[in-house]
Design a protein around this motif. Structure first.
Motif, PDB file in Angstrom:
ATOM      1  N   PRO A  13       0.818  -1.233   0.000  1.00 46.74           N
ATOM      2  CA  PRO A  13       0.000   0.000   0.000  1.00 46.74           C
ATOM      3  C   PRO A  13       0.841   1.268   0.000  1.00 46.74           C
ATOM      4  CG  PRO A  13      -0.861  -1.581   1.584  1.00 46.74           C
ATOM      5  CD  PRO A  13       0.432  -2.135   1.113  1.00 46.74           C
ATOM      6  N   LEU A  14       1.968   1.268   0.737  1.00 44.47           N
ATOM      7  CA  LEU A  14       2.820   2.451   0.748  1.00 44.47           C
ATOM      8  C   LEU A  14       3.412   2.695  -0.630  1.00 44.47           C
ATOM      9  CD1 LEU A  14       4.162   4.734   2.331  1.00 44.47           C
ATOM     10  CD2 LEU A  14       6.011   3.136   2.918  1.00 44.47           C
ATOM     11  N   LYS A  15       3.851   1.607  -1.265  1.00 48.34           N
ATOM     12  CA  LYS A  15       4.417   1.757  -2.613  1.00 48.34           C
ATOM     13  C   LYS A  15       3.366   2.289  -3.581  1.00 48.34           C
ATOM     14  CE  LYS A  15       6.832  -0.889  -6.200  1.00 48.34           C
ATOM     15  NZ  LYS A  15       5.891  -0.547  -7.263  1.00 48.34           N
ATOM     16  N   ALA A  16       2.125   1.767  -3.476  1.00 54.50           N
ATOM     17  CA  ALA A  16       1.059   2.239  -4.369  1.00 54.50           C
ATOM     18  C   ALA A  16       0.757   3.721  -4.130  1.00 54.50           C
ATOM     19  CB  ALA A  16      -0.198   1.402  -4.158  1.00 54.50           C
ATOM     20  N   THR A  17       0.726   4.124  -2.876  1.00 54.84           N
ATOM     21  CA  THR A  17       0.457   5.536  -2.551  1.00 54.84           C
ATOM     22  C   THR A  17       1.562   6.438  -3.082  1.00 54.84           C
ATOM     23  OG1 THR A  17      -0.735   4.848  -0.561  1.00 54.84           O
ATOM     24  CG2 THR A  17      -0.011   7.137  -0.666  1.00 54.84           C
ATOM     25  N   LEU A  18       2.823   6.020  -2.872  1.00 58.07           N
ATOM     26  CA  LEU A  18       3.944   6.825  -3.352  1.00 58.07           C
ATOM     27  C   LEU A  18       3.960   6.893  -4.875  1.00 58.07           C
ATOM     28  CD1 LEU A  18       6.780   5.634  -0.909  1.00 58.07           C
ATOM     29  CD2 LEU A  18       5.518   7.804  -0.864  1.00 58.07           C
ATOM     30  N   ASP A  19       3.607   5.791  -5.537  1.00 54.89           N
ATOM     31  CA  ASP A  19       3.547   5.806  -7.009  1.00 54.89           C
ATOM     32  C   ASP A  19       2.491   6.791  -7.496  1.00 54.89           C
ATOM     33  OD1 ASP A  19       5.551   3.947  -7.128  1.00 54.89           O
ATOM     34  OD2 ASP A  19       4.222   2.214  -7.414  1.00 54.89           O
ATOM     35  N   CYS A  20       1.336   6.804  -6.800  1.00 55.83           N
ATOM     36  CA  CYS A  20       0.280   7.740  -7.187  1.00 55.83           C
ATOM     37  C   CYS A  20       0.724   9.189  -7.008  1.00 55.83           C
ATOM     38  CB  CYS A  20      -0.985   7.478  -6.372  1.00 55.83           C
ATOM     39  SG  CYS A  20      -1.811   5.919  -6.773  1.00 55.83           S
ATOM     40  N   LEU A  21       1.387   9.440  -5.888  1.00 59.61           N
ATOM     41  CA  LEU A  21       1.868  10.810  -5.655  1.00 59.61           C
ATOM     42  C   LEU A  21       2.925  11.199  -6.677  1.00 59.61           C
ATOM     43  CD1 LEU A  21       2.092  10.810  -1.738  1.00 59.61           C
ATOM     44  CD2 LEU A  21       0.543  12.174  -3.172  1.00 59.61           C
ATOM     45  N   ASN A  22       3.801  10.278  -7.023  1.00 54.99           N
ATOM     46  CA  ASN A  22       4.826  10.570  -8.029  1.00 54.99           C
ATOM     47  C   ASN A  22       4.191  10.852  -9.390  1.00 54.99           C
ATOM     48  OD1 ASN A  22       6.917  10.297  -6.199  1.00 54.99           O
ATOM     49  ND2 ASN A  22       7.143   8.100  -6.590  1.00 54.99           N
ATOM     50  N   GLU A  23       3.175  10.072  -9.739  1.00 55.99           N
ATOM     51  CA  GLU A  23       2.507  10.299 -11.025  1.00 55.99           C
ATOM     52  C   GLU A  23       1.809  11.669 -11.047  1.00 55.99           C
ATOM     53  OE1 GLU A  23       2.589   8.609 -13.786  1.00 55.99           O
ATOM     54  OE2 GLU A  23       3.972   7.131 -12.912  1.00 55.99           O
ATOM     55  N   ARG A  24       1.224  12.031  -9.907  1.00 53.33           N
ATOM     56  CA  ARG A  24       0.552  13.327  -9.860  1.00 53.33           C
ATOM     57  C   ARG A  24       1.552  14.476  -9.947  1.00 53.33           C
ATOM     58  NH1 ARG A  24      -4.727  13.462  -8.368  1.00 53.33           N
ATOM     59  NH2 ARG A  24      -4.514  15.579  -7.528  1.00 53.33           N
ATOM     60  N   GLN A  25       2.769  14.265  -9.481  1.00 51.38           N
ATOM     61  CA  GLN A  25       3.783  15.311  -9.583  1.00 51.38           C
ATOM     62  C   GLN A  25       4.240  15.521 -11.027  1.00 51.38           C
ATOM     63  OE1 GLN A  25       4.807  17.387  -7.242  1.00 51.38           O
ATOM     64  NE2 GLN A  25       3.360  16.430  -5.796  1.00 51.38           N
ATOM     65  N   LYS A  26       3.970  14.541 -11.872  1.00 46.53           N
ATOM     66  CA  LYS A  26       4.375  14.675 -13.276  1.00 46.53           C
ATOM     67  C   LYS A  26       3.411  15.562 -14.079  1.00 46.53           C
ATOM     68  CE  LYS A  26       6.597  10.128 -13.347  1.00 46.53           C
ATOM     69  NZ  LYS A  26       6.583   8.774 -13.965  1.00 46.53           N
ATOM     70  N   ARG A  27       2.304  15.955 -13.457  1.00 54.79           N
ATOM     71  CA  ARG A  27       1.362  16.837 -14.187  1.00 54.79           C
ATOM     72  C   ARG A  27       2.013  18.200 -14.440  1.00 54.79           C
ATOM     73  NH1 ARG A  27      -3.544  17.002 -10.230  1.00 54.79           N
ATOM     74  NH2 ARG A  27      -1.753  17.185  -8.801  1.00 54.79           N
ATOM     75  N   VAL A  28       1.528  18.876 -15.471  1.00 52.10           N
ATOM     76  CA  VAL A  28       2.110  20.168 -15.860  1.00 52.10           C
ATOM     77  C   VAL A  28       0.999  21.207 -16.002  1.00 52.10           C
ATOM     78  CG1 VAL A  28       4.105  19.171 -16.994  1.00 52.10           C
ATOM     79  CG2 VAL A  28       1.991  19.535 -18.315  1.00 52.10           C
ATOM     80  N   ALA A  29       1.440  22.456 -15.898  1.00 53.64           N
ATOM     81  CA  ALA A  29       0.550  23.604 -16.152  1.00 53.64           C
ATOM     82  C   ALA A  29      -0.664  23.551 -15.241  1.00 53.64           C
ATOM     83  CB  ALA A  29       0.160  23.654 -17.622  1.00 53.64           C
ATOM     84  N   ILE A  30      -1.829  23.756 -15.851  1.00 58.23           N
ATOM     85  CA  ILE A  30      -3.068  23.886 -15.082  1.00 58.23           C
ATOM     86  C   ILE A  30      -3.488  22.571 -14.439  1.00 58.23           C
ATOM     87  CG2 ILE A  30      -4.600  23.327 -16.993  1.00 58.23           C
ATOM     88  CD1 ILE A  30      -5.074  26.021 -14.261  1.00 58.23           C
ATOM     89  N   ASP A  31      -2.944  21.444 -14.921  1.00 56.44           N
ATOM     90  CA  ASP A  31      -3.312  20.145 -14.339  1.00 56.44           C
ATOM     91  C   ASP A  31      -2.671  19.918 -12.974  1.00 56.44           C
ATOM     92  OD1 ASP A  31      -4.858  19.487 -16.489  1.00 56.44           O
ATOM     93  OD2 ASP A  31      -3.190  18.539 -17.586  1.00 56.44           O
ATOM     94  N   LEU A  32      -1.669  20.714 -12.633  1.00 55.27           N
ATOM     95  CA  LEU A  32      -0.993  20.540 -11.355  1.00 55.27           C
ATOM     96  C   LEU A  32      -1.841  21.188 -10.262  1.00 55.27           C
ATOM     97  CD1 LEU A  32       1.553  19.343 -10.119  1.00 55.27           C
ATOM     98  CD2 LEU A  32       2.658  21.557 -10.404  1.00 55.27           C
ATOM     99  N   VAL A  33      -2.886  20.434  -9.824  1.00 56.86           N
ATOM    100  CA  VAL A  33      -3.875  20.953  -8.885  1.00 56.86           C
ATOM    101  C   VAL A  33      -3.743  20.195  -7.564  1.00 56.86           C
ATOM    102  CG1 VAL A  33      -6.322  21.306  -8.424  1.00 56.86           C
ATOM    103  CG2 VAL A  33      -5.424  21.550 -10.750  1.00 56.86           C
ATOM    104  N   SER A  34      -3.760  20.935  -6.463  1.00 56.89           N
ATOM    105  CA  SER A  34      -3.772  20.302  -5.132  1.00 56.89           C
ATOM    106  C   SER A  34      -5.217  20.093  -4.740  1.00 56.89           C
ATOM    107  CB  SER A  34      -3.057  21.209  -4.122  1.00 56.89           C
ATOM    108  OG  SER A  34      -3.120  20.644  -2.839  1.00 56.89           O
ATOM    109  N   ASP A  35      -5.753  18.926  -5.106  1.00 62.89           N
ATOM    110  CA  ASP A  35      -7.162  18.653  -4.875  1.00 62.89           C
ATOM    111  C   ASP A  35      -7.341  17.700  -3.689  1.00 62.89           C
ATOM    112  OD1 ASP A  35      -6.084  16.412  -5.924  1.00 62.89           O
ATOM    113  OD2 ASP A  35      -7.318  16.359  -7.733  1.00 62.89           O
ATOM    114  N   GLU A  36      -8.570  17.275  -3.510  1.00 65.09           N
ATOM    115  CA  GLU A  36      -8.907  16.387  -2.390  1.00 65.09           C
ATOM    116  C   GLU A  36      -8.212  15.046  -2.503  1.00 65.09           C
ATOM    117  OE1 GLU A  36     -10.652  15.378   1.199  1.00 65.09           O
ATOM    118  OE2 GLU A  36     -10.550  17.318   0.164  1.00 65.09           O
ATOM    119  N   VAL A  37      -8.065  14.554  -3.732  1.00 67.33           N
ATOM    120  CA  VAL A  37      -7.405  13.260  -3.945  1.00 67.33           C
ATOM    121  C   VAL A  37      -5.968  13.306  -3.428  1.00 67.33           C
ATOM    122  CG1 VAL A  37      -6.626  11.599  -5.683  1.00 67.33           C
ATOM    123  CG2 VAL A  37      -8.866  12.704  -5.927  1.00 67.33           C
ATOM    124  N   GLU A  38      -5.254  14.402  -3.750  1.00 63.49           N
ATOM    125  CA  GLU A  38      -3.857  14.508  -3.308  1.00 63.49           C
ATOM    126  C   GLU A  38      -3.780  14.608  -1.788  1.00 63.49           C
ATOM    127  OE1 GLU A  38       0.146  17.179  -4.198  1.00 63.49           O
ATOM    128  OE2 GLU A  38      -1.686  17.440  -5.378  1.00 63.49           O
TER     129      GLU A  38
END
Length: 546
Positions: free
Chosen positions: A108-133
């Motif tokens: 589970p920790l690896k899956a969570t970290l992978d999700c956070l890493n993927e979200r950090q790859k977003r660019v421009a307007i997609d880089l949103v700090s939302d509820e999911v993050e």
């Protein structure tokens, strides 16, 4: 001119009577003094007897109180030991669960970290700090906190197990059966004698006998008499191996004090210097006595290919060089070097095979059956005892003896050809339903209330690798003369499932005495329906979630 001799002086009757009265009074005085002395001696004897009886009664009373105290403390020790064993088993079970919980947290920790890493790859307007993050970050913090807590808990469990084992070993040393026999002054002084300790090694009884026998060259026969007396007098509790020679293997060692006869000091020291130790073997007293004493002939010893271990100057490798003081200021002889310190062993002789085991007219089946019976008889005894090394250690100088070291390999035949218990898992097993174990004894064996049945993964390597266990007596639900059923709670069954086996562990024999056929533990349907991934589930998930 010749001289006329004077006549002898004569006494008057009154003088004779007076002299007799003087002698009589003197004799009467001596007789009265003797009677008074005899009466005083008799009085002292009676007082000594009364004092000795009183001291004996007091000693007997103290011994009785001491025996009662020992029995009481032994019972207390047994109880404490059982409590510690149970505590350690619970701790090991908890340790295994915590380790599995730690393993389950990694995915589970690896899956969570992978999700956070993927979200950090977003660019421009997609880089949103939302509820999911925010939820992912919160989940990451929770999992890391759980991992830290579990690691700290695991360290505490391991430390607690170590302390419990240390405490149990401390008590266990007091539980080993032992016996001793004093053979010093008048048979009471403890400077000579024997101390014996025995233990069960994989079901085979081993005995270790340490002796310090009579000293000096001329007492070889007395040393043998003391050894035989120790063998005959020391006994142990229980029907199994109640005497020293009843044990499967006996190791006899210590300062046996046997010397080298006939050879002079110069010859012995030349043999030691040239390392021709074999030239002294024929005059070694123990070697000589073994030729005539049947009990000594039962014991084996390795070759004496090392220099004699007695007598040395303290803190030195030099043999005895001090001037010995004898009686009346005379100078005594120096002690000749000798192999006083020895290690011998004895393997219990096999009973003779039955006479005429193969009779005329036996067919092949009968001969095969008798052969198997004979092999079964032979299987009960140790295969062999091999001495890998036998030497002395010269670096120790705190005594006038040098220590002797023997290294042995002990190979024992298995005690049982077939399992003592047959185990079977009833029905389908999963964490959704309580389960049942059925077992039946195939041979008589010393069962105990501390026996347990463990659930293991196929391919386990250690007794402590169990997933869970159940007590055969406490969790027993049904039994008859042939079959016993034991209950297993569904909460103890792994949610993930897998290929498993059941093992019956005997507390008295200290080993597994029965293993079931492999069977399938199914994955929990309830866990799958709740959306939990099987590879990330173990028995502690529910506890962690709560």
């Amino acid at each position: 001119m010749s001289r006329v001799m004077e006549p002898a002086h004569t006494f008057l009757p009154s003088e004779w009577k007076h002299a007799n009265r003087v002698h009589f009074r003197s004799a009467e005085t001596e007789r009265a003094r003797s009677e008074r002395l005899a009466a005083e001696c008799k009085r002292l004897i009676e007082e000594s007897e009364k004092s000795a009886k009183r001291m004996q009664q007091d000693a007997n009373q103290r011994l009785e109180h001491r025996i009662k105290d020992i029995k009481f403390w032994r019972q207390e020790l047994d109880q404490k030991l059982q409590e510690v064993v149970q505590e350690i088993e619970v701790l090991i079970t908890f340790k295994n669960r915590v380790e599995r919980a730690l393993e389950s947290c990694s995915e589970p920790l690896k899956a969570t970290l992978d999700c956070l890493n993927e979200r950090q790859k977003r660019v421009a307007i997609d880089l949103v700090s939302d509820e999911v993050e925010r939820e992912l970050l919160k989940e990451k913090d929770v999992i890391e906190g759980v991992i830290t807590l579990l690691q700290r808990t695991l360290e505490q469990i391991i430390e607690q197990i170590r302390m419990s084992l240390k405490k149990m070993l401390s008590w266990w040393q007091q539980m080993l059966q032992n016996a001793s026999e004093s053979r010093g002054i008048y048979g009471y002084w403890g400077n000579k004698g024997g101390v014996t300790i025995r233990l069960s090694f994989y079901g085979h009884m081993l005995c270790f006998l340490n002796c310090h026998l009579a000293a000096h060259m001329k007492y070889a026969s007395e040393r043998v008499d003391e050894f035989e007396y120790i063998l005959d007098s020391q006994t142990f509790q229980g029907k199994k191996a109640s005497s020293i020679l009843d044990h499967k293997v006996v190791f006899w060692f210590g300062d046996l004090n046997f010397r080298i006869e006939d050879h002079g000091m110069h010859f012995i020291r030349n043999c030691i210097t040239s390392k021709n130790f074999n030239l002294m073997w024929s005059k070694d007293q123990l070697t000589v006595m073994k030729k005539n004493v049947p009990k000594l002939q039962q014991f084996e010893e390795g070759p004496l290919d090392f220099q004699p271990t007695y007598k040395f100057d303290l803190n030195s490798d030099n043999y005895d060089s001090r001037v010995q003081k004898a009686w009346f200021g005379l100078t005594g002889k120096k002690r000749k070097p000798a192999w006083c310190d020895r290690i011998l062993w004895r393997v219990k002789p096999r009973p003779p095979p039955p006479e005429d085991i193969f009779e005329e007219g036996d067919d092949d089946a009968a001969k095969e059956k008798k052969k198997n019976l004979l092999e079964d008889l032979m299987e009960k005894y140790p295969l062999k005892v091999v001495q890998d090394s036998y030497t002395s250690s010269m670096e120790y100088g705190v005594s006038d003896h040098k220590p002797v070291i023997g290294m042995f390999r002990l190979e024992l035949r298995k005690m049982y050809d077939i399992p003592l218990v047959r185990l079977h898992a009833e029905g389908d097993w999963s964490a959704d339903l309580d389960a049942m174990v059925t077992y039946s004894p195939l041979q008589p064996f010393p069962s105990s209330a501390w026996d347990w049945i463990g659930l293991y993964k196929v391919g386990f390597r250690s007794i402590s690798d169990y997933i869970t266990y159940t007590w055969v007596k406490d969790d027993q639900v049904a039994f008859n003369d042939e079959v016993v059923q034991v209950y297993v709670s569904k909460e103890e069954i792994p949610v993930v499932g897998g290929d498993c086996v059941l093992c019956y562990y005997s507390s008295n024999l200290q080993c597994i005495v029965g293993i079931s056929e492999p069977f399938k533990v199914h994955e929990s349907r309830a866990a799958i329906e709740e959306g939990l991934l099987p590879e990330n589930i173990n028995g502690l998930d529910q506890a962690i979630a709560s």
